[in-house]
Write a protein that holds these residues in place. Structure first.
Motif, short mmCIF file in Angstrom:
data_model
loop_
_atom_site.label_atom_id
_atom_site.label_comp_id
_atom_site.label_asym_id
_atom_site.label_seq_id
_atom_site.Cartn_x
_atom_site.Cartn_y
_atom_site.Cartn_z
N PRO A 121 36.94 39.17 36.84
CA PRO A 121 38.39 39.06 36.95
C PRO A 121 38.89 38.12 38.04
N LEU A 122 39.61 37.11 37.61
CA LEU A 122 40.33 36.20 38.49
C LEU A 122 41.43 35.55 37.68
N HIS A 123 42.41 34.98 38.39
CA HIS A 123 43.56 34.33 37.76
C HIS A 123 43.43 32.83 38.02
N SER A 124 42.89 32.10 37.05
CA SER A 124 42.46 30.73 37.31
C SER A 124 43.59 29.78 37.63
N ALA A 125 44.69 29.84 36.89
CA ALA A 125 45.76 28.87 37.11
C ALA A 125 46.36 29.02 38.50
N SER A 126 46.47 30.25 39.00
CA SER A 126 47.08 30.46 40.31
C SER A 126 46.19 29.97 41.44
N LEU A 127 44.94 29.70 41.16
CA LEU A 127 44.00 29.15 42.13
C LEU A 127 43.92 27.64 42.03
N VAL A 128 43.76 27.16 40.82
CA VAL A 128 43.44 25.76 40.59
C VAL A 128 44.67 24.86 40.68
N LEU A 129 45.75 25.24 40.00
CA LEU A 129 46.91 24.35 39.94
C LEU A 129 47.56 24.12 41.30
N GLN A 169 32.61 44.86 39.30
CA GLN A 169 32.11 45.71 40.39
C GLN A 169 32.89 45.45 41.67
N MET A 170 33.34 44.22 41.84
CA MET A 170 34.11 43.91 43.06
C MET A 170 35.40 44.73 43.08
N LEU A 171 36.06 44.85 41.93
CA LEU A 171 37.26 45.67 41.85
C LEU A 171 36.95 47.13 42.15
N SER A 172 35.85 47.63 41.60
CA SER A 172 35.48 49.02 41.84
C SER A 172 35.24 49.30 43.32
N ARG A 173 34.78 48.28 44.03
CA ARG A 173 34.46 48.44 45.46
C ARG A 173 35.68 48.18 46.35
N GLY A 214 40.22 39.41 50.43
CA GLY A 214 41.26 40.02 49.60
C GLY A 214 41.00 41.50 49.36
N LEU A 215 41.88 42.37 49.84
CA LEU A 215 41.72 43.82 49.70
C LEU A 215 42.62 44.35 48.59
N MET A 216 42.05 45.13 47.68
CA MET A 216 42.78 45.56 46.51
C MET A 216 43.78 46.66 46.78
N ASP A 330 34.78 51.96 34.59
CA ASP A 330 34.87 52.11 36.04
C ASP A 330 35.88 51.17 36.69
N ALA A 331 35.79 49.87 36.41
CA ALA A 331 36.64 48.91 37.10
C ALA A 331 38.12 49.17 36.83
N ILE A 332 38.46 49.47 35.59
CA ILE A 332 39.86 49.72 35.26
C ILE A 332 40.31 51.04 35.88
#
Length: 446
Positions: A121-129, A169-173, A214-216, A330-332
């Motif tokens: 999970p990542l939001h590509s446009a908000s990073l790249v553009l 797994q990163m989201l779960s953690r 980045g902390l969820m 798990d992640a959701i």
């Protein structure tokens, strides 16, 4: 840039590039590929999809630019900046490249309408553009073909690094996964626009990795969740610019056993560095990036689609529903469920599966209209949430589902005792059922 001769930097000084420490390792191989790949090497369907992802990202930025939390971000960031030449989307103002990257990324992520990559999970446009717009503003004569190539290399890099970390797994953690491995997407894109050689890309990737964060917990009530990808875009912008100036980054950053990116962020979770270069140049992850049709966190979309299908297929009203049961992996579960309490913020509502399913069943849509304060605080929504339970269920719910993924099952128990169930592995817009380019253009406006 040459890989062996001194090169001119943007500041007019001379920097001596360094060869990748281990060209055969995942960091070196990715760096070599980023430096060597031309636009013609990228298949035409991938190029076309990338162009539509750019369109969707820019449209999301225009929607997000004037939201209340975006206004606060603009006031705060511009109060700390002395100006510059990079446009702040939707504001008719310019600022420095780093500040513009933060704000433009915040706008794209501003209302949970932007793209996401389900398997990592990542939001590509908000990073790249945002990172590319800031880079382009400081350069002369950036053409559309170069911008598209750079965007596509960023779109490819982020998911690969995320897959190596087993992204969900990163989201779960508790990590905001996209802002952890999104720095690499931004750095790769900016490095491409700056014309980095393989050595420069390795430095840029190493500089990006050491800025990941980045902390969820920001999803509950903080404005800062909207800004995480913007901060990562800024960090990738800096990483590529510093690398071009000859400032070295961590060598072999993905494979270092102590203090490396995968060994640290993936500690105890068996990261797989081979995913970074698996089928490099043959498999294009850009085509699996999902474009949203609901204004909510991507992991909630299968449940939203299931609820909408049950509502439409059976002509249900809220009065027909005795209870709602939602089963998710798990992640959701960790990212998208906690027992909500009034008052619930907009960001909390967009992250909470109970709220999203409730308004889907009540309103027949999960659009920006469902996230105004008055709707969030409506009694009918909270009465349905009180009759909702969310359960952790990592078992595949269909033999065709090879891994838990976004497997979701929604079961409605009606007042007469009948049970209705709908199970989905992914929503409309997912990798196996993508929005058409025409649908993306329709979402982005006429």
């Amino acid at each position: 840039m040459s890989t062996s001769a001194p090169t001119s930097t943007a500041a007019g000084k001379t920097a001596v590039p360094h060869r990748p420490t281990d060209p055969g390792g995942p960091t070196g191989r990715l760096a070599e590929w980023l430096a060597a790949t031309t636009l013609d090497d990228i298949p035409a369907p991938t190029r076309e999809r990338g162009a539509h992802l750019i369109l969707d990202g820019l449209a999301c930025a225009l929607i997000g630019a004037r939201l209340p939390w975006s206004r606060t971000a603009v006031e705060g960031v511009l109060a700390m900046e002395d100006g510059g030449s990079t446009p702040v989307i939707g504001w008719g103002r310019n600022t420095s490249g780093p500040a513009a990257a933060v704000l433009n990324g915040t706008f794209i992520q501003g209302f949970e309408l932007d793209d996401y990559y389900p398997r990592a999970p990542l939001h590509s446009a908000s990073l790249v553009l945002p990172a590319l717009l800031s880079t382009a503003a400081a350069r002369d004569g950036v053409c559309g073909a170069d911008f598209l190539r750079a965007a596509l290399l960023g779109f490819e890099t982020g998911p690969r690094v995320g897959l190596a970390l087993h992204g969900p797994q990163m989201l779960s953690r508790g990590w905001h996964s996209g802002s952890v491995f999104g720095t690499h997407a931004a750095a790769a894109a900016c490095g491409a626009l700056r014309g980095l050689d393989a050595a420069g890309f390795e430095d840029a990737l190493g500089l990006a990795a050491t800025q990941s964060a980045g902390l969820m917990a920001a999803q509950y009530e903080a404005m800062s969740k909207r800004m995480h990808h913007g901060l990562a875009a800024r960090n990738g912008f800096y990483a590529a610019g510093l690398a071009q100036a000859g400032y070295t980054g961590i060598k072999r950053v993905f494979e270092r056993p102590y203090g490396g990116f995968l060994s640290t962020f993936g500690e105890g979770h068996d990261p797989d560095a081979s995913q970074i270069t698996k089928d490099l140049g043959a498999t294009w992850h850009t085509e699996a990036i999902t474009v949203k049709i609901h204004a909510a966190m991507g992991g909630l979309h299968p449940a939203i689609d299931a609820a909408l299908a049950l509502r439409a297929g059976h002509g249900l009203t809220a009065g027909d529903i005795a209870s709602v049961r939602i089963q998710v992996p798990d992640a959701i579960y960790h990212h998208g469920w906690w027992q909500p309490e009034r008052p619930l913020t907009t960001i909390g509502a967009q992250m909470n599966i109970g709220y999203a399913v409730a308004v889907a069943l009540l309103d027949g849509q999960v659009s920006p209209a469902q996230f105004h304060d008055a709707r969030i605080d409506s009694d009918d929504v909270w009465q349905l949430i009180e009759r909702t339970e969310v359960l952790l269920d990592d078992a595949p719910q269909d033999p065709g589902w090879a891994d838990p993924g976004y497997n979701t099952r929604v079961t409605l128990t009606l007042r007469d005792g009948e049970q209705l169930t709908r199970a989905l592995h992914q929503p409309h817009g997912g990798p196996d059922d993508p929005l058409s380019n025409a649908e993306i253009r329709g979402k982005s406006g006429p």
